[in-house]
Write a protein that holds these residues in place. Structure first.
Motif, PDB file in Angstrom:
ATOM      1  N   MET A  19       0.836  -1.172   0.000  1.00  0.00           N
ATOM      2  CA  MET A  19       0.000   0.000   0.000  1.00  0.00           C
ATOM      3  C   MET A  19       0.891   1.248   0.000  1.00  0.00           C
ATOM      4  SD  MET A  19      -3.063   1.116   2.606  1.00  0.00           S
ATOM      5  CE  MET A  19      -2.162   1.658   4.044  1.00  0.00           C
ATOM      6  N   LYS A  20       0.415   2.289  -0.689  1.00  0.00           N
ATOM      7  CA  LYS A  20       1.118   3.560  -0.726  1.00  0.00           C
ATOM      8  C   LYS A  20       0.256   4.634  -0.064  1.00  0.00           C
ATOM      9  CE  LYS A  20       3.351   2.716  -5.159  1.00  0.00           C
ATOM     10  NZ  LYS A  20       3.348   3.134  -6.563  1.00  0.00           N
ATOM     11  N   ILE A  21       0.915   5.465   0.729  1.00  0.00           N
ATOM     12  CA  ILE A  21       0.272   6.630   1.330  1.00  0.00           C
ATOM     13  C   ILE A  21       0.827   7.847   0.598  1.00  0.00           C
ATOM     14  CG2 ILE A  21       0.047   8.027   3.431  1.00  0.00           C
ATOM     15  CD1 ILE A  21      -1.337   5.375   3.766  1.00  0.00           C
ATOM     16  N   TYR A  22      -0.043   8.756   0.226  1.00  0.00           N
ATOM     17  CA  TYR A  22       0.369   9.977  -0.458  1.00  0.00           C
ATOM     18  C   TYR A  22       0.322  11.126   0.543  1.00  0.00           C
ATOM     19  CZ  TYR A  22      -0.050   7.316  -4.746  1.00  0.00           C
ATOM     20  OH  TYR A  22       0.120   6.380  -5.726  1.00  0.00           O
ATOM     21  N   LYS A  23       1.494  11.784   0.716  1.00  0.00           N
ATOM     22  CA  LYS A  23       1.622  12.857   1.698  1.00  0.00           C
ATOM     23  C   LYS A  23       1.953  14.175   1.010  1.00  0.00           C
ATOM     24  CE  LYS A  23       3.047  10.133   5.651  1.00  0.00           C
ATOM     25  NZ  LYS A  23       4.026  10.046   6.737  1.00  0.00           N
ATOM     26  N   ASP A  24       1.468  15.258   1.609  1.00  0.00           N
ATOM     27  CA  ASP A  24       1.749  16.608   1.139  1.00  0.00           C
ATOM     28  C   ASP A  24       3.241  16.890   1.330  1.00  0.00           C
ATOM     29  OD1 ASP A  24       1.972  19.360   0.751  1.00  0.00           O
ATOM     30  OD2 ASP A  24       0.284  19.863   2.038  1.00  0.00           O
ATOM     31  N   ILE A  25       3.930  17.347   0.270  1.00  0.00           N
ATOM     32  CA  ILE A  25       5.376  17.575   0.362  1.00  0.00           C
ATOM     33  C   ILE A  25       5.718  18.796   1.215  1.00  0.00           C
ATOM     34  CG2 ILE A  25       5.946  16.436  -1.813  1.00  0.00           C
ATOM     35  CD1 ILE A  25       6.218  19.232  -3.086  1.00  0.00           C
ATOM     36  N   ILE A  26       4.757  19.655   1.473  1.00  0.00           N
ATOM     37  CA  ILE A  26       5.030  20.861   2.254  1.00  0.00           C
ATOM     38  C   ILE A  26       4.738  20.635   3.742  1.00  0.00           C
ATOM     39  CG2 ILE A  26       4.355  23.280   2.613  1.00  0.00           C
ATOM     40  CD1 ILE A  26       3.986  23.352  -0.504  1.00  0.00           C
ATOM     41  N   THR A  27       3.589  20.068   4.063  1.00  0.00           N
ATOM     42  CA  THR A  27       3.205  19.896   5.467  1.00  0.00           C
ATOM     43  C   THR A  27       3.504  18.499   6.010  1.00  0.00           C
ATOM     44  OG1 THR A  27       0.962  19.153   4.938  1.00  0.00           O
ATOM     45  CG2 THR A  27       1.312  21.536   5.202  1.00  0.00           C
ATOM     46  N   GLY A  28       3.653  17.519   5.120  1.00  0.00           N
ATOM     47  CA  GLY A  28       3.845  16.137   5.560  1.00  0.00           C
ATOM     48  C   GLY A  28       2.539  15.450   5.925  1.00  0.00           C
ATOM     49  N   ASP A  29       1.409  16.135   5.754  1.00  0.00           N
ATOM     50  CA  ASP A  29       0.103  15.556   6.075  1.00  0.00           C
ATOM     51  C   ASP A  29      -0.241  14.421   5.120  1.00  0.00           C
ATOM     52  OD1 ASP A  29      -0.335  17.374   8.124  1.00  0.00           O
ATOM     53  OD2 ASP A  29      -1.552  18.723   6.898  1.00  0.00           O
ATOM     54  N   GLU A  30      -0.836  13.392   5.670  1.00  0.00           N
ATOM     55  CA  GLU A  30      -1.338  12.271   4.875  1.00  0.00           C
ATOM     56  C   GLU A  30      -2.597  12.746   4.154  1.00  0.00           C
ATOM     57  OE1 GLU A  30      -3.455   8.308   6.312  1.00  0.00           O
ATOM     58  OE2 GLU A  30      -1.363   8.408   6.943  1.00  0.00           O
ATOM     59  N   MET A  31      -2.639  12.573   2.830  1.00  0.00           N
ATOM     60  CA  MET A  31      -3.773  13.063   2.059  1.00  0.00           C
ATOM     61  C   MET A  31      -4.700  11.932   1.587  1.00  0.00           C
ATOM     62  SD  MET A  31      -3.189  16.268   2.346  1.00  0.00           S
ATOM     63  CE  MET A  31      -4.295  17.155   1.271  1.00  0.00           C
ATOM     64  N   PHE A  32      -4.117  10.811   1.116  1.00  0.00           N
ATOM     65  CA  PHE A  32      -4.918   9.663   0.699  1.00  0.00           C
ATOM     66  C   PHE A  32      -4.010   8.465   0.506  1.00  0.00           C
ATOM     67  CE2 PHE A  32      -3.638  11.570  -3.294  1.00  0.00           C
ATOM     68  CZ  PHE A  32      -3.452  10.508  -4.170  1.00  0.00           C
ATOM     69  N   ALA A  33      -4.613   7.312   0.246  1.00  0.00           N
ATOM     70  CA  ALA A  33      -3.858   6.077   0.013  1.00  0.00           C
ATOM     71  C   ALA A  33      -4.281   5.482  -1.319  1.00  0.00           C
ATOM     72  CB  ALA A  33      -4.124   5.084   1.148  1.00  0.00           C
ATOM     73  N   ASP A  34      -3.498   4.553  -1.811  1.00  0.00           N
ATOM     74  CA  ASP A  34      -3.826   3.931  -3.098  1.00  0.00           C
ATOM     75  C   ASP A  34      -4.878   2.828  -2.967  1.00  0.00           C
ATOM     76  OD1 ASP A  34      -2.345   1.898  -1.956  1.00  0.00           O
ATOM     77  OD2 ASP A  34      -0.986   1.651  -3.658  1.00  0.00           O
ATOM     78  N   THR A  35      -5.567   2.779  -1.842  1.00  0.00           N
ATOM     79  CA  THR A  35      -6.620   1.783  -1.640  1.00  0.00           C
ATOM     80  C   THR A  35      -7.932   2.212  -2.289  1.00  0.00           C
ATOM     81  OG1 THR A  35      -7.150   2.787   0.491  1.00  0.00           O
ATOM     82  CG2 THR A  35      -5.639   0.901   0.508  1.00  0.00           C
ATOM     83  N   TYR A  36      -8.012   3.454  -2.739  1.00  0.00           N
ATOM     84  CA  TYR A  36      -9.204   3.965  -3.396  1.00  0.00           C
ATOM     85  C   TYR A  36      -9.030   3.890  -4.901  1.00  0.00           C
ATOM     86  CZ  TYR A  36      -9.535   6.061   1.214  1.00  0.00           C
ATOM     87  OH  TYR A  36      -9.551   6.254   2.570  1.00  0.00           O
ATOM     88  N   LYS A  37     -10.156   3.865  -5.604  1.00  0.00           N
ATOM     89  CA  LYS A  37     -10.099   3.943  -7.057  1.00  0.00           C
ATOM     90  C   LYS A  37      -9.581   5.334  -7.389  1.00  0.00           C
ATOM     91  CE  LYS A  37     -12.881   3.818 -11.201  1.00  0.00           C
ATOM     92  NZ  LYS A  37     -14.184   4.151 -11.745  1.00  0.00           N
ATOM     93  N   MET A  38      -8.587   5.401  -8.275  1.00  0.00           N
ATOM     94  CA  MET A  38      -8.007   6.698  -8.617  1.00  0.00           C
ATOM     95  C   MET A  38      -7.566   6.735 -10.069  1.00  0.00           C
ATOM     96  SD  MET A  38      -4.652   6.300  -6.210  1.00  0.00           S
ATOM     97  CE  MET A  38      -3.383   7.235  -6.993  1.00  0.00           C
ATOM     98  N   LYS A  39      -7.413   7.957 -10.583  1.00  0.00           N
ATOM     99  CA  LYS A  39      -7.024   8.148 -11.976  1.00  0.00           C
ATOM    100  C   LYS A  39      -6.127   9.377 -12.046  1.00  0.00           C
ATOM    101  CE  LYS A  39      -9.989  10.009 -15.087  1.00  0.00           C
ATOM    102  NZ  LYS A  39     -11.144  10.121 -15.996  1.00  0.00           N
ATOM    103  N   LEU A  40      -5.080   9.295 -12.875  1.00  0.00           N
ATOM    104  CA  LEU A  40      -4.195  10.438 -13.099  1.00  0.00           C
ATOM    105  C   LEU A  40      -4.688  11.188 -14.335  1.00  0.00           C
ATOM    106  CD1 LEU A  40      -1.637  11.959 -12.281  1.00  0.00           C
ATOM    107  CD2 LEU A  40      -0.329  10.396 -13.715  1.00  0.00           C
ATOM    108  N   VAL A  41      -4.965  12.490 -14.159  1.00  0.00           N
ATOM    109  CA  VAL A  41      -5.496  13.310 -15.244  1.00  0.00           C
ATOM    110  C   VAL A  41      -4.425  14.303 -15.694  1.00  0.00           C
ATOM    111  CG1 VAL A  41      -7.289  14.974 -15.870  1.00  0.00           C
ATOM    112  CG2 VAL A  41      -7.828  13.095 -14.318  1.00  0.00           C
TER     113      VAL A  41
END
Length: 172
Positions: A1-23
């Motif tokens: 599993m991957k966790i995606y974090k904000d590069i400025i604050t370090g806050d966790e924003m979402f994980a790759d467990t959800y359906k997602m798409k790169l636009v």
């Protein structure tokens, strides 16, 4: 599993467990669900409370919202009353991301510059339909995710949008 974090604050924003798409190589669209959860609803194995005990002063707190927002402790941000204030935030935020990107992944700078303007023009056209969320720290200097509801397969689905280049992946 991957966790995606904000590069400025370090806050966790979402994980790759959800359906997602790169636009357009710059925006992650993460598809959430509306959920309701009961808090303080603890059942111990082997317990069997009577109806009277269950009714004695117990009130269930129900938390309702978008699963991505609840799971990653995102906070709704009301700082943008109009498109102009959001545009000013974006200009400042994009400068910060560009600085970090120039240092960490210079090959992505052109992709970022070229595609971000197109993506943001499209998103700003839908400004009045957006909700905004910050990470757990509620620091508006970092990423502000956008959420809109779209009709997908006949259901109103919350779609959260995150800036790809403003995130770092952390493997768990």
């Amino acid at each position: 599993m991957k966790i995606y974090k904000d590069i400025i604050t370090g806050d966790e924003m979402f994980a790759d467990t959800y359906k997602m798409k790169l636009v357009d190589e710059v925006i992650y669209e993460v598809y959430g669900k509306l959920v309701s959860r009961k808090s303080d609803d603890i059942v111990l194995a082997g317990s069997n409370p009577s109806a009277e005990e269950a009714d004695e002063g117990t009130e269930l707190n129900v938390e309702t919202g978008v699963d991505v927002v609840l799971n990653h402790r995102l906070s709704e941000c009301f700082a943008f009353g109009d498109k102009k204030s959001f545009t000013l935030y974006l200009k400042d935020y994009m400068k910060k991301v560009l600085e970090k990107l120039s240092a960490s992944a210079p090959d992505q700078v052109d992709v970022f510059k070229t595609n971000m303007n197109k993506a943001m023009k499209d998103i700003l056209g839908r400004f009045k339909d957006l909700q905004f969320f910050t990470g757990e720290s509620m620091d508006c200097d970092g990423m502000v995710a956008m959420c809109e509801y779209r009709d997908i397969n006949g259901a109103s689905t919350p779609v959260l949008m995150f800036f790809k280049h403003g995130l770092e992946e952390e493997k768990c």
